[in-house]
Every structure is written in structure tokens, then in C-alpha cells.
Design a protein around this motif. Structure first.
Motif, PDB file in Angstrom:
ATOM      1  N   VAL A 192       4.863  10.999  54.124  1.00  0.00           N
ATOM      2  CA  VAL A 192       3.431  10.711  54.253  1.00  0.00           C
ATOM      3  C   VAL A 192       3.189   9.209  54.210  1.00  0.00           C
ATOM      4  N   ALA A 193       3.876   8.514  53.325  1.00  0.00           N
ATOM      5  CA  ALA A 193       3.705   7.070  53.242  1.00  0.00           C
ATOM      6  C   ALA A 193       4.129   6.384  54.547  1.00  0.00           C
ATOM      7  N   PHE A 194       5.231   6.822  55.112  1.00  0.00           N
ATOM      8  CA  PHE A 194       5.719   6.219  56.357  1.00  0.00           C
ATOM      9  C   PHE A 194       4.735   6.441  57.500  1.00  0.00           C
ATOM     10  N   TRP A 195       4.298   7.678  57.685  1.00  0.00           N
ATOM     11  CA  TRP A 195       3.398   7.966  58.803  1.00  0.00           C
ATOM     12  C   TRP A 195       2.004   7.404  58.575  1.00  0.00           C
ATOM     13  N   GLN A 196       1.637   7.180  57.325  1.00  0.00           N
ATOM     14  CA  GLN A 196       0.344   6.535  57.065  1.00  0.00           C
ATOM     15  C   GLN A 196       0.373   5.085  57.552  1.00  0.00           C
ATOM     16  N   VAL A 197       1.465   4.387  57.298  1.00  0.00           N
ATOM     17  CA  VAL A 197       1.598   3.017  57.793  1.00  0.00           C
ATOM     18  C   VAL A 197       1.636   3.009  59.324  1.00  0.00           C
ATOM     19  N   SER A 198       2.398   3.925  59.900  1.00  0.00           N
ATOM     20  CA  SER A 198       2.457   4.017  61.362  1.00  0.00           C
ATOM     21  C   SER A 198       1.085   4.342  61.942  1.00  0.00           C
ATOM     22  N   HIS A 199       0.338   5.203  61.261  1.00  0.00           N
ATOM     23  CA  HIS A 199      -1.005   5.562  61.720  1.00  0.00           C
ATOM     24  C   HIS A 199      -1.924   4.343  61.717  1.00  0.00           C
ATOM     25  N   LEU A 200      -1.836   3.519  60.697  1.00  0.00           N
ATOM     26  CA  LEU A 200      -2.690   2.334  60.626  1.00  0.00           C
ATOM     27  C   LEU A 200      -2.313   1.316  61.701  1.00  0.00           C
ATOM     28  N   GLU A 201      -1.025   1.092  61.900  1.00  0.00           N
ATOM     29  CA  GLU A 201      -0.595   0.039  62.812  1.00  0.00           C
ATOM     30  C   GLU A 201      -0.653   0.451  64.267  1.00  0.00           C
ATOM     31  N   ARG A 202      -0.692   1.737  64.521  1.00  0.00           N
ATOM     32  CA  ARG A 202      -0.737   2.186  65.922  1.00  0.00           C
ATOM     33  C   ARG A 202      -2.100   2.767  66.284  1.00  0.00           C
ATOM     34  N   SER A 203      -2.442   3.869  65.665  1.00  0.00           N
ATOM     35  CA  SER A 203      -3.666   4.561  66.063  1.00  0.00           C
ATOM     36  C   SER A 203      -4.908   3.776  65.672  1.00  0.00           C
ATOM     37  N   VAL A 204      -4.995   3.350  64.413  1.00  0.00           N
ATOM     38  CA  VAL A 204      -6.177   2.614  63.957  1.00  0.00           C
ATOM     39  C   VAL A 204      -6.280   1.281  64.680  1.00  0.00           C
ATOM     40  N   SER A 205      -5.152   0.597  64.834  1.00  0.00           N
ATOM     41  CA  SER A 205      -5.174  -0.671  65.546  1.00  0.00           C
ATOM     42  C   SER A 205      -5.611  -0.485  66.994  1.00  0.00           C
ATOM     43  N   THR A 206      -5.138   0.580  67.628  1.00  0.00           N
ATOM     44  CA  THR A 206      -5.555   0.867  69.004  1.00  0.00           C
ATOM     45  C   THR A 206      -7.047   1.162  69.074  1.00  0.00           C
ATOM     46  N   GLU A 207      -7.538   1.911  68.095  1.00  0.00           N
ATOM     47  CA  GLU A 207      -8.969   2.220  68.069  1.00  0.00           C
ATOM     48  C   GLU A 207      -9.801   0.967  67.851  1.00  0.00           C
ATOM     49  N   LEU A 208      -9.330   0.041  67.010  1.00  0.00           N
ATOM     50  CA  LEU A 208     -10.046  -1.211  66.799  1.00  0.00           C
ATOM     51  C   LEU A 208     -10.079  -2.055  68.072  1.00  0.00           C
ATOM     52  N   ARG A 209      -8.969  -2.069  68.793  1.00  0.00           N
ATOM     53  CA  ARG A 209      -8.951  -2.821  70.049  1.00  0.00           C
ATOM     54  C   ARG A 209      -9.893  -2.200  71.072  1.00  0.00           C
ATOM     55  N   ARG A 210      -9.935  -0.863  71.080  1.00  0.00           N
ATOM     56  CA  ARG A 210     -10.847  -0.209  72.027  1.00  0.00           C
ATOM     57  C   ARG A 210     -12.303  -0.541  71.707  1.00  0.00           C
ATOM     58  N   ARG A 211     -12.647  -0.474  70.441  1.00  0.00           N
ATOM     59  CA  ARG A 211     -14.014  -0.794  70.059  1.00  0.00           C
ATOM     60  C   ARG A 211     -14.349  -2.256  70.335  1.00  0.00           C
ATOM     61  N   ARG A 212     -13.386  -3.149  70.070  1.00  0.00           N
ATOM     62  CA  ARG A 212     -13.619  -4.554  70.365  1.00  0.00           C
ATOM     63  C   ARG A 212     -13.838  -4.783  71.845  1.00  0.00           C
ATOM     64  N   GLY A 213     -13.053  -4.079  72.661  1.00  0.00           N
ATOM     65  CA  GLY A 213     -13.244  -4.216  74.101  1.00  0.00           C
ATOM     66  C   GLY A 213     -14.614  -3.750  74.550  1.00  0.00           C
ATOM     67  N   GLU A 214     -15.065  -2.620  74.001  1.00  0.00           N
ATOM     68  CA  GLU A 214     -16.405  -2.142  74.361  1.00  0.00           C
ATOM     69  C   GLU A 214     -17.480  -3.121  73.903  1.00  0.00           C
ATOM     70  N   LYS A 215     -17.295  -3.682  72.698  1.00  0.00           N
ATOM     71  CA  LYS A 215     -18.270  -4.642  72.179  1.00  0.00           C
ATOM     72  C   LYS A 215     -18.312  -5.894  73.043  1.00  0.00           C
ATOM     73  N   GLU A 216     -17.145  -6.380  73.457  1.00  0.00           N
ATOM     74  CA  GLU A 216     -17.106  -7.565  74.309  1.00  0.00           C
ATOM     75  C   GLU A 216     -17.767  -7.299  75.653  1.00  0.00           C
ATOM     76  N   GLU A 217     -17.576  -6.106  76.177  1.00  0.00           N
ATOM     77  CA  GLU A 217     -18.225  -5.780  77.444  1.00  0.00           C
ATOM     78  C   GLU A 217     -19.746  -5.779  77.305  1.00  0.00           C
ATOM     79  N   ARG A 218     -20.226  -5.223  76.197  1.00  0.00           N
ATOM     80  CA  ARG A 218     -21.676  -5.223  75.982  1.00  0.00           C
ATOM     81  C   ARG A 218     -22.206  -6.642  75.808  1.00  0.00           C
ATOM     82  N   GLU A 219     -21.466  -7.472  75.054  1.00  0.00           N
ATOM     83  CA  GLU A 219     -21.918  -8.852  74.841  1.00  0.00           C
ATOM     84  C   GLU A 219     -21.923  -9.645  76.138  1.00  0.00           C
ATOM     85  N   GLU A 220     -20.937  -9.422  76.999  1.00  0.00           N
ATOM     86  CA  GLU A 220     -20.901 -10.137  78.268  1.00  0.00           C
ATOM     87  C   GLU A 220     -22.084  -9.770  79.151  1.00  0.00           C
TER      88      GLU A 220
END
Length: 1232
Positions: free
Chosen positions: A793-821
Motif C-alpha cells: 500500500v505504501a509503494f502504490w500510494q507513492v506511485s499514485h501521487l507521482e503518476r495519477s495525481v501529478s497527471t491530474e494536476l497537469r491536466r487541471r493546469r492546462g485547462e486553467k491556462e487555456e481559460r486564462e489565455e
């Protein structure tokens, strides 16, 4: 004109035959034909020869052109144009018919003139010189010429001329070898001129080695001619074979090959079978002995062709049984040949032996050992019993007659004398009437009467039975039984010998599967297939060993492996789809027995490569999923990797069988089912679309998500209940199930928190009950499973944060940048474009996101409110108390879980890194040490700066006493070094030691490490001095033989002259710091292993003072002397003179000592050399105004002390050194 000439020739042949045979009789031919007829025939022959010659020369100049023989303009070319190729066959047939007539009467004394025969033969031989005569389209012309010459040889005494002409044309026209082989065969069989073979072979046999060496292409023609002729008429070659055998001792390898092929054809087609007489058997044995001798020929081409000849003999079943073992042993020995062609031919011969062997090759030598011992003991007993019987006395004939004579006389008298009164009266009456006749009777009549009595066997009936005949019959029966037993024992011995040779061949060929030569690898793969098809013992070892070749970069090798497995296992036979599916399932199940993870991955690649090419029918795959799922559950990955739709269409069946009510009965099946679902699901796209409210991310994606939502709580229940079970496959299922939760669940951290709570509660309840007999053991196993769950659980929790959560943050940032532009105006777009071009926006945003993830891992994952933090003290306690917690499974799980916790943050890693290395060094369990090495390798990739001081401890595991730990260590370090995670230092010498490891697999891994390291620029060159210093250290205690083996492999990677020159200097300098004789010898051996060149010799002479005082030691002198022997091979005269001078100098110092060899002249030379070297050393080159072309000198870590004490101390006192700044970018250090 040409048309008239052709018609004339044709009519001449036909009309002459008619006239001569039907109109004029042979006796009246001379009287009816005058001299003009003879002149006409001669002129016709001359004209034909001239026309053939002219046409041939024209075709050579312009092939395919047409010949104009008639006059006139080109516009009227139709009259004189002739396509001679279409008419040539008819002309040749006409000449054959003409010459078959009895035309001798046209000449005086009925002798055909030699000029007439030469005219026709020259025409034929001139035609044979055409380069296209051996082509298929020229077959009619070629056959016509052969028959025409056959008539001339048979009827016109052209035998000697033909044999000479054949030899001459073969010398100059290589393409005529097959033509003349066919011609000589036709002349000897159809025309009965067998002497032509003897004449031609005699001419070839009389060629000396010098003549064959001068002829060049003629040798190839002779060899090809003999080979093809032996294939056509092998029985006619036997009388002349003694002439050819002399070439086996010659220098021409082509002739040796040809003679061996002739012998092979004779053995296959003539001297074979059981019906040979004594002379035939003697010839056969002599020819086989000759072939066996040339299996050791000096030329590789001869050895390869002899092996091919033996392959044909074995395939034709013409090899005597008594020679099987002998020839096969020679073939196994040829597997180690340096020539690739010889090795390939040897593999083919061994495959032929296995395919046509008369023994039972299915049995191994171990299975045959006991029956052989049993039958050998029985044979020994039979021989002892036969020898122990008393010999039967032999009675002489005289003694037998002396014993029989009294009884015989009594019997004869009883038969001849009357026994009653009536007989006496009759006898007296007869005697009275026949007194005169009775007197005339003599002893001969009495003898005849006695013989008649004996013939009716009356005497033998009265004799008692003699036991001598009975004993003879018994003895014959015992002899026959003894012979049968001897044959049985001999058969078992031959079978055992054959089995041993097959096992030896299989072990050698299996090692060839990973050679660099593609052709040898392909032959080895084919051999493994042949061995497996004939069910030879230990055949599966090669089949499994060639599995990794499916990843080969060579397309031919990969194709061969795939086709081999398709042929052996994936080609189901049967009438119906159901039968084929069942056969395929059985084959796949057989492959999965004791299969490792690497084997499974290779099989997945093979199955995915070919499975759906031929077996994509829905009924077939449905049967596999419905009926045979329990047998092929480990092959489901191959399905989903190739066709996801197949798995999706059978998802209900898959889950109902594998994840249904009986999931706890087979966790292995459940594990593979979860792997399959993970593989067919693009988790990034599905999770993203699920959060966005879409369910159409992939085909039938809604079905996967619906299934997962329904089965999530079922998975949690199964995982929690499995913690308190003792199933060995639960942990592997748990790892894949937790992975699936983090792939598809919306809040996997909350689900896993509940999972840990429920699992801990179940374990505490079980401990509280305490009703089991083996309470402690059960608790240890269950606790180990709980700790493994925490780490996962500890291993996959770290993997979840660095992959899935990080990907979701990048997606949201991209949408936010598009709206700001969109909201920004045109003025702000220019500024943002400049920032984006400079990379300021994206880089800063990504750094912010990465910092956020690191902060979460550092502060939140192991916070007090997080459940994961509650298990960390327990892990530390179990790992730090091996005496109290000594259960193997518990220790293994705790160590692995601790390493997974250490992946969370650098602080956790720093706090527990010492504990993990302590476990690595002091644990008594090999599996714990191996797991610790793997975990530390992952930590090195994640936190390289923290692990860098502990690198030496990782290298120390390369000398572990357990092979599995050494194998794991070298595998992990190979990955770390080749991926540039670890810096390559002198510790690589520990990997070099594994080149002589007793385990072949570890040796191959170490060899692969250096092969990959050699692809990096100068990596091995930079490390060699340090490796030599470490391996020659007296404290290590390495033997000289092992040191030589390692260095021979490492120096094979040094191929550049500049590297060789530099290493010569560095190794010579190390003679000064070497303290023991063993170190001197190791340095000398290292110098001898270099591929020395002229520049290397020069540098070796310049460093004479470094090693000259050690030359009195044989271990130093002999390796340096071998350098001169290598340099002398193929050296120029000037270099050879230098080598000779250097060798004399070495020998003089070795025999007399250094102080006794130095002369005043040599001292002056050495002083001059010293002055020049001092100038070279002490003067640092001044910087030039132009581009500085000098290169930076590479220094080694092990040379630091030497450089500081030697070179740098001299440079510091140099007057030029003070003029340079110590902090300059480049410092040029020149040392001896």
C-alpha cells in the motif's frame, strides 16, 4: 548460303542412310561411289567445321545476334539471314546419323583418315567452349555434341584424343565440369567405353601439387568434375580410386574435398548393405578410415565437407553400426572447431544421427546404467558357470571298437546261427543241396549280410543310450544363450555410449544459442527442435534455453524461435475445434511446469506473436475461456496483449470463474485474472474520463468500470480475509489486487485504509482466540502477510501521487491556462509568448507541482493521523531483532516492507538505511539478502545521493557464499551501472571475479556486463589499471590461472592502438610500486595479453628501466618473451630487426643479470635516452596562440598516489611550472 548448307547436311544424313542401307549393299559401296563422293564428304565436313567456328566467334562477340552469310543489302536480309540456334540440333543429329553409317569403305584400306575425325571433333570442342553451353536452353545442343563425340570415340578411335581434350578444356573453362561429367557418364554407359573414365582419372591423378597450384581455376574444375562424375557413375570410379587417393596428401584442399566426396558417393550407393563380399567390406572400411582421418584436416573447408558427406551417409543409412559411436564422438569434438562452417556441419550431422539412430535415445544414460549392470552381471555368471563345468572326455575310435567288439560278436553269432529244430533241418537240407555253392561263398558275402543286419539298426536298438549326445545338445543351447546375452550386453553398452554422446552434444549446443554468429544460432535452434521431436532425454533444456532469443534484435533468430515453438507446441492437431483447443491447452500446460517469471514473459511474447494469426475463431477462444481456464490462466496475458476485444467479450466468464465464490481456493488464478483486467484497461484514460464523467474512453469501457464498482468490495473482503490464511499465493494476488485498486478506484487511499484496518482487526481477533495448536507459527505467517500488505500500500500510494495525481494536476493546469489565455487580451499574449519561449511558465509550474508531491510524501503519508505510520515501528522492530523474530517469511516480508516505506521520502530513507544494510550483511537467510539487494537497487535509483556512500557494501555481496545472492547482486549492479545510476569505479573488479564463478549462469551475467560496458567510450580502458591492481593484491589470494583467465577476457575489449600504447606505459610504471614477485608476474602477463603493435614495442623499450631488474624471474621473462613472438609474425624487416634486438636484450638480462649485461655503450645509450626522456618530462609545452589541439590526459583514482609522489613532485620543482596558475582549466601532466 547458310540455309542451303543446313538443308544439305540434313539431306545428306537422311539420304545417305537410305541409299547405303536400301539401295547399295556394303560390299558394293566402294565400286559404286567414286573418289568425287569422298571429296564431297570431306568438303562438307570442313565447311561445317568452319561454319560452326565462325558462328561461335560471332556469338561470343555479340550474343544473340544473327549472322549474314548471303550477299545483298540489308533490306534483302531475309534471304541470307539464319537463326543458327534453331538449326544446330538438326545438323548435329544429321552428323550423328552420318557417322553411324559404315563409311570406312570410302577410304583406302578401309581406314578413316585422322583429318576427317579431327575436323568433326574440333567442331564439337569449339562449340563446347561457348559460355552458355551449360545452360538449360542449350541442353539439346549439348546432348547432340555428347552423342556425336560418343560415336567418334566408339567407332573412330577417338578415345585417347577425347581424354586429353577433356583435361585441356577443364583447365581453361570452369563451366564445363558438369558438361564433361555428363558426357563421360554417357560415353561409359550408353556407348560402353568404360576405358574413358580410367584415362581421364589417370590424367587428373598424375597432376602434381605444383601443377595444381599453378593452374588455379583448373583445380576447381577438376574437383567439381570428379564430384559430379561420382554422383553419376560411382560404381565405375572404384577401379580407379587408387589414382585419386594420392591427392589426399597434396596441398590442394579442393582436390581433397573432391576425393572425399567421391568416397562418400561410393559408400552410399555401392559399398552399402549386408551383401558385400570380403573385398567389398575391406574397401568400405578403408574408405571410412580415410574419411575419419580428414575430419582433422588442416583446412576448415575439407573438415566441413567431410562432415556433410557423413551426414549424407547417415541419412542414407549406409553407416555400419560398429562405427556409430566413433564417428559421433568425432562430430561432438568438431563442435569446438574455430570455423563456423565446420560447427554448422557438425550440428547437422548430430541431428542426422539422432533422427536415424538404431538405439533408444529416449532413455538417458542414467536410466540405462542399471539395466547394463544387471545384464553384465548375468553374462559374467553364465561365463563362470560354463567355465566351471568339467570337460567331457573324448573317446578314441579304437578304444570304442575294442569296447564294442565282444558284444558285437555275440550279437552277430546269435543272428546267424539257427535258433530252432525246424531252422536247423531246413538249413541242413539247404546245405546238402547247395554244398558246391556254399563252398564258393567267401567272406565277402558274410560281410554283406552283417552290413545288412547293421543297416536295419537291430544292433543299435539293443545298445544303452549314451549321454554324450545329450551333453552336446545342452552345450549348444548354452552357447546360443551365451551369444544372445553377449549381444544384449553389447547393445546396451552401445546405447549407453550413444546416450552419453547425445547428452554431451546437447549441453554444448545449448551454449551456442547465445553466440554472435547468426547461422550457428539458427542451426542450434533447429537441432533443439529435432531433439525435442524425437523425445530425446533432456531435450526440453535446449527448448527452454532458446526462449529468451524471442527478444533478439536479429529478425532471423526471432523468427526461427517463434517457428520452433509453433512447430512443437502451438500447432494443434485434431478434426474439430474442440480437440484442437484441448491439444493446445495441454501443450501450453506442459510448458508452464516449473516455469520461471522470465520463461512466462518469453512465452507471452511468442504466443502473442503467432496465436491470433491462425487461431482467431470465436468458438476456439470461447472454449479456452469457458472450459480450459484453469489450465491456461497463466497465458491470459497473451490474449489481452494481442486482442483486447477477445477478453472483453469473455469478461463475464473470466470473472465468474476466477473471482467468484471460489476465489479463495485458487489465488493464483485470481492473480492472473487481475493482471488481465489491468492489462486491457488504459488506467490513465479511464480514471481521467471517469472523473470527468465519461465512460467511453475505450471499447466497452463502461463494462470494465461497472464490473470494478461491483467487485471492489468483494476484492477488499477477499484481501482482508486472506491475511489470516496460509495460502502461499495470496501475497502475489494481493500485490496485483492493490495495483488494480489504485488503477481504477476513485479514492484508492481511503479504500486501502479500510483494508488495513479490517486486516489488522482480523489478525488481532485470531491472536485473541488462541485456539490453534501451532499458534506461534500461524501468527508469524499472518503477521508477515499483514506487513507485506502495508508495504504494498505504501509503494502504490507513492506511485499514485507521482503518476495519477501529478497527471491530474497537469491536466487541471492546462485547462486553467487555456481559460486564462482566452480571458487575456492581445497585449498580454505577446508577453506570455515570450515567457513560454524562454520556458519560464512550464518549468516553474512543473517544479511547483513536483514540490507539492514531495511535501505530501514527506509530511502527510507518515503523519500520526495516517494509518501507514502505525506499522513503521513494528517493521523496524522486526528487522532489528532477528533473534526474536526468526521466522523466514516474517523476516523477508518485514525487510521488503521497510524498503517500500523508505521509498516515501528522503528522510525516512536516511533514518533506516543503516538498518537495511545491516540486514543485508548479517542476515542468515539468502532470500532476505537477495530481496535487500533488489530493494537497495530501487532506492539507489530514487535517492542516489543518499546511497552513494554505501556503494562498497553493495559490491561486497558479489562475493556472497550463496549463488542466488551473487546472481541477484550482479544483475542489480549491471542495471545500475549501465543506466549510469552508479559511477564506474575500481569496485568493478568484484564483477570481474565472477568471470570465473563456478556457476555458469553467473559467469554469463558477468560476461554480459562487460560486453555492455565495452560499448561505452573507454570505460574498460579506464578501469583496467585499477582492476589489475586489485586482483593482483596479495591479500586477495587469487591464483595465477584465474588471473590470466579474467585478464584475457578484459584485454579482448582493448582494440585501439592508442589505448594499447597508453596501457603499456601505465603497466610498466606499476612495476616500480609492485612489491611482490606475484605482482610482477601479473603485470608481465597483462602486458603479454595486449595486442602489441610497433608503437607499443617502442613504448615498452622506453620503459626498460621499470622492469629490467625483474627479468631474472621466469614469470616476468616468459610473458615478455611471448610478446616478441607475436610481433615477429608477419612483421616487416625493420620491425623484425627491432624485435630480435629486444629479444636478445631480454634473454641476456634473464640469463646473466642486469648488472652483468650493461656495457659502457649501453650506458651511453641509456644516458642519451634518459636525457631525452627528462626533456620530455620536465618541459611543459607552452600554450600556443592558435587552437589548442592537445587532449586532456585521463587520470585514474588508483594513480593518485603515484602521480603525487612521482610526476607531480618533479613538476613542482620545474622552473616552468611556477609560471602557470594552479587553478587553470587544464593541467598537462607528463609522466614516464
Amino acid at each position: 548460303p547458310a540455309p542451303r548448307l543446313a538443308s544439305l547436311l540434313i539431306l545428306t544424313g537422311g539420304i545417305n542412310q537410305y541409299v547405303v542401307q536400301d539401295v547399295v549393299s556394303p560390299k558394293q559401296l566402294a565400286s559404286h561411289l567414286n573418289r568425287s563422293c569422298l571429296g564431297f564428304l570431306q568438303q562438307l565436313s570442313v565447311l561445317t567445321s568452319v561454319f560452326h567456328t565462325y558462328r561461335f566467334q560471332g556469338s561470343i562477340e555479340k550474343p544473340g545476334t544473327r549472322v549474314y552469310l548471303g550477299g545483298g543489302k540489308k533490306g534483302k536480309a531475309g534471304e541470307g539471314l539464319l537463326q543458327w540456334d534453331s538449326e544446330r540440333e538438326s545438323v548435329l543429329q544429321a552428323l550423328v546419323q552420318l557417322l553411324q553409317l559404315d563409311i570406312r569403305s570410302l577410304w583406302s584400306l578401309s581406314l578413316v583418315e585422322e583429318e576427317f575425325v579431327s575436323c568433326v571433333t574440333c567442331c564439337c570442342y569449339k562449340l563446347l567452349e561457348n559460355p552458355t553451353i551449360s545452360h538449360v536452353k542449350s541442353k539439346p545442343t549439348r546432348d547432340g555434341i555428347i552423342h556425336l563425340l560418343g560415336v567418334l570415340i566408339k567407332k573412330y578411335n577417338h578415345l585417347l584424343g577425347a581424354s586429353v581434350k577433356v583435361i585441356q578444356l577443364l583447365q581453361h573453362f570452369e563451366q564445363l565440369s558438369s558438361v564433361f561429367a555428363q558426357a563421360v557418364s554417357v560415353w561409359s554407359t550408353e556407348y560402353g567405353v568404360r576405358a574413358i573414365i580410367g584415362e581421364v582419372i589417370r590424367e587428373i591423378g598424375q597432376k602434381s601439387s605444383e601443377e595444381l597450384a599453378r593452374e588455379g581455376s583448373g583445380v576447381k574444375s577438376f574437383a567439381s568434375f570428379l564430384s559430379e562424375l561420382s554422383g553419376l557413375v560411382p560404381e565405375l570410379m572404384i577401379p580407379n580410386i587408387s589414382v585419386l587417393i594420392t591427392h589426399l596428401e597434396g596441398e590442394s584442399h579442393n582436390m581433397r574435398v573432391a576425393v572425399c566426396e567421391v568416397l562418400g558417393e561410393i559408400l552410399v550407393r555401392v559399398l552399402c548393405g549386408d551383401g558385400l563380399d570380403e573385398s567389398g567390406k575391406a574397401d568400405r572400411d578403408r574408405f571410412f578410415d580415410t574419411l575419419q582421418e580428414h575430419l582433422h584436416d588442416t583446412h576448415s573447408h575439407v573438415r566441413a565437407r567431410v562432415l556433410q558427406v557423413y551426414t549424407r551417409i547417415v541419412n542414407s543409412k549406409a553407416l555400419p553400426l560398429c562405427r556409430y559411436s566413433e564417428v559421433m564422438e568425432l562430430a561432438v569434438g568438431r563442435l569446438m572447431d574455430k570455423s563456423v562452417n565446420v560447427v554448422k556441419s557438425a550440428i547437422q550431422l548430430l541431428a542426422a544421427f539422432i533422427a536415424h539412430n538404431p538405439y533408444s535415445c529416449k532413455l538417458s544414460s542414467a536410466d540405462l546404467k542399471k539395466p547394463l549392470e544387471k545384464e553384465t552381471a548375468k553374462l559374467k555368471m553364465m561365463k563362470e558357470r560354463q567355465e566351471g563345468e568339467k570337460p567331457v572326455a573324448v573317446i578314441k575310435a579304437s578304444e570304442l571298437w575294442a569296447a564294442m567288439e565282444p558284444e558285437l560278436l555275440v550279437t552277430v553269432r546269435a543272428e546267424l546261427e539257427p535258433t530252432s529244430e525246424t531252422e536247423k533241418q531246413q538249413q541242413e537240407g539247404v546245405e546238402t543241396g547247395m554244398v558246391e555253392e556254399k563252398e564258393a561263398e567267401d567272406d565277402r558275402a558274410t560281410a554283406v549280410q552283417i552290413a545288412q543286419l547293421l543297416r536295419v539298426n537291430k544292433y543299435s536298438q539293443n545298445l544303452p543310450p549314451t549321454p554324450q549326445k545329450e551333453k552336446e545338445a545342452e552345450k549348444e543351447g548354452e552357447d546360443s544363450e551365451l551369444k544372445k546375452q553377449e549381444m544384449l550386453v553389447q547393445y546396451l553398452r552401445d546405447t549407453e555410449t550413444f546416450a552419453l554422446l547425445v547428452e554431451r552434444a546437447i549441453s554444448i549446443i545449448n551454449t551456442m544459442l547465445y553466440l554472435k554468429t547468426t547461422s550457428v544460432v539458427l542451426e542450434a535452434v533447429q537441432f533443439c527442435v529435432t531433439v525435442c521431436e524425437f523425445s530425446v532425454a533432456d531435450s526440453l533444456s535446449g527448448v527452454r534455453k532458446m526462449l529468451p532469443l524471442v527478444w533478439s534484435a536479429d529478425a532471423a533468430i526471432k523468427d526461427a524461435v517463434v517457428q520452433a515453438y509453433r512447430r512443437l507446441y502451438l500447432n494443434p492437431q485434431g478434426d474439430t475445434t474442440r480437440v484442437k483447443a484441448q491439444t493446445l491447452v495441454d501443450s501450453l500446460s506442459e510448458l508452464m511446469v516449473d516455469a520461471s517469471l522470465g520463461t512466462i514473459q518469453c512465452l507471452e511474447e511468442i504466443v502473442s506473436y503467432i496465436f491470433f494469426i491462425t487461431l482467431t475463431k470465436p468458438a476456439f477462444t470461447s472454449f479456452l475461456f469457458q472450459k480450459c481456464l484453469l489450465l491456461v490462466h497463466q497465458r491470459m496475458c497473451a490474449f489481452n496483449r494481442t486482442e483486447r476485444e477477445v477478453v472483453l467479450s469473455n469478461l463475464d466468464t473470466l470473472c465468474s470463474v476466477a473471482l467468484g465464490e471460489k476465489v479463495t481456493e485458487d489465488f493464483l488464478l485470481a492473480r492472473d485474472t487481475v493482471i488481465t483486467i489491468c492489462s486491457i484497461t488504459d488506467h490513465v484514460r479511464v480514471r481521467t474520463c471517469y472523473k470527468a464523467g465519461f465512460v467511453t474512453a475505450l471499447p466497452d469501457g463502461s463494462r470494465v468500470l461497472t464490473f470494478f464498482i461491483i467487485s471492489t468490495y468483494g476484492l477488499l473482503f477477499v484481501l482482508a480475509s486472506g491475511v489470516v490464511m496460509e495460502d502461499p499465493h495470496w501475497q502475489s494476488f494481493m500485490e496485483q489486487a492493490v495495483r488494480l485498486l489504485y488503477f481504477l478506484a476513485e479514492s484508492p487511499d481511503q479504500l486501502c485504509s479500510r483494508l488495513l484496518q479490517r486486516s489488522a482487526r482480523l489478525l488481532s481477533d485470531q491472536i485473541a482466540e488462541g485456539g490453534e495448536v501451532n499458534k506461534d507459527a500461524v501468527n508469524c505467517v499472518c503477521l508477515a502477510q499483514l506487513l507485506a500488505l502495508c508495504g504494498c500500500v505504501a509503494f502504490w500510494q507513492v506511485s499514485h501521487l507521482e503518476r495519477s495525481v501529478s497527471t491530474e494536476l497537469r491536466r487541471r493546469r492546462g485547462e486553467k491556462e487555456e481559460r486564462e489565455e482566452k480571458e487575456k487580451g492581445p497585449s498580454n499574449k505577446t508577453k506570455s509568448a515570450v515567457e513560454e519561449e524562454l520556458g519560464l511558465i512550464g518549468a516553474s509550474a512543473e517544479d511547483t507541482e513536483a514540490e507539492l508531491i514531495r511535501k505530501i510524501c514527506e509530511t502527510e503519508l507518515l503523519a500520526e493521523e495516517n494509518l501507514l505510520s502505525a506499522f513503521l515501528p513494528l517493521l523496524v522492530k522486526v528487522c532489528s531483532s532477528p533473534g526474536r523474530y526468526s521466522h523466514p517469511q516474517l523476516t523477508t516480508a518485514a525487510c521488503l516492507a521497510l524498503s517500500q516505506y523508505m521509498m516515501i521520502s528522503p528522510s525516512v530513507c536516511e533514518d533506516h538505511i543503516r538498518l537495511l544494510f545491516t540486514v543485508l550483511e548479517r542476515s542468515t537467510l539468502p532470500v532476505v539478502r537477495a530481496n535487500a539487494i533488489i530493494a537497495l537497487g530501487d532506492l539507489t535509483v530514487r535517492f542516489p545521493n543518499i546511497l552513494e556512500p554505501w556503494t562498497q557494501n553493495l559490491y561486497a555481496r558479489l562475493s556472497d557464499e550463496v549463488p542466488s545472492v551473487r546472481q541477484t547482486a550482479v544483475t542489480v549492479l549491471t542495471q545500475l551501472v549501465l543506466k549510469d545510476v552508479l559511477k564506474v569505479k575500481g569496485q568493478v573488479s568484484e564483477v570481474a571475479v565472477l568471470l570465473i564463478d563456478p556457476q555458469p549462469h553467473i559467469t554469463s551475467l558477468a560476461l554480459n556486463f562487460f560486453n555492455e560496458l565495452a560499448t561505452k567510450d573507454n570505460a574498460i580502458y579506464n578501469l583496467l589499471p585499477d582492476i589489475i591492481s586489485r586482483l593482483s593484491d596479495p591479500d586477495r589470494g587469487m591464483s595465477a590461472e584465474d588471473f590470466n583467465t579474467i585478464m584475457k577476457q578484459l584485454f579482448s575489449y582493448i582494440t585501439k592502438e592508442r589505448q594499447t600504447e597508453s596501457l603499456v606505459e601505465k603497466l610498466c610504471q606499476r612495476f616500480r610500486t609492485a612489491k611482490t614477485e606475484r605482482q610482477w608476474c601479473d603485470l608481465a602477463v597483462s602486458l603479454s595479453l595486449l595486442s602489441m603493435c610497433e608503437r607499443g614495442l617502442k613504448r615498452l623499450q622506453e620503459c626498460w628501466e621499470c622492469y629490467s631488474d625483474k627479468l631474472t624471474e621466469p614469470g616476468v621473462y616468459q610473458p615478455l618473451l611471448s610478446i616478441t613472438a607475436k610481433l615477429r609474425r608477419g612483421a616487416k624487416p625493420q620491425l623484425k630487426a627491432q624485435v630480435d634486438e629486444f629479444e636478445k636484450r631480454l634473454t641476456a638480462v634473464h640469463t646473466r643479470g642486469l648488472e652483468n649485461v650493461e656495457s659502457p655503450e649501453m650506458e651511453e645509450e641509456s644516458q642519451k635516452g634518459g636525457e631525452s626522456s627528462e626533456k620530455t618530462v620536465l618541459h611543459t609545452p607552452l600554450p600556443t596562440r592558435g587552437r589548442n589541439r592537445s587532449k586532456r590526459v585521463i587520470t585514474f583514482s588508483s594513480d593518485e598516489e603515484e602521480d603525487e609522489e612521482g610526476g607531480c613532485s618533479r613538476l613542482i620543482h620545474s622552473p616552468l611550472y611556477s609560471q602557470h596558475n594552479l587553478l587553470s582549466k587544464e593541467i598537462y601532466v607528463f609522466c614516464l
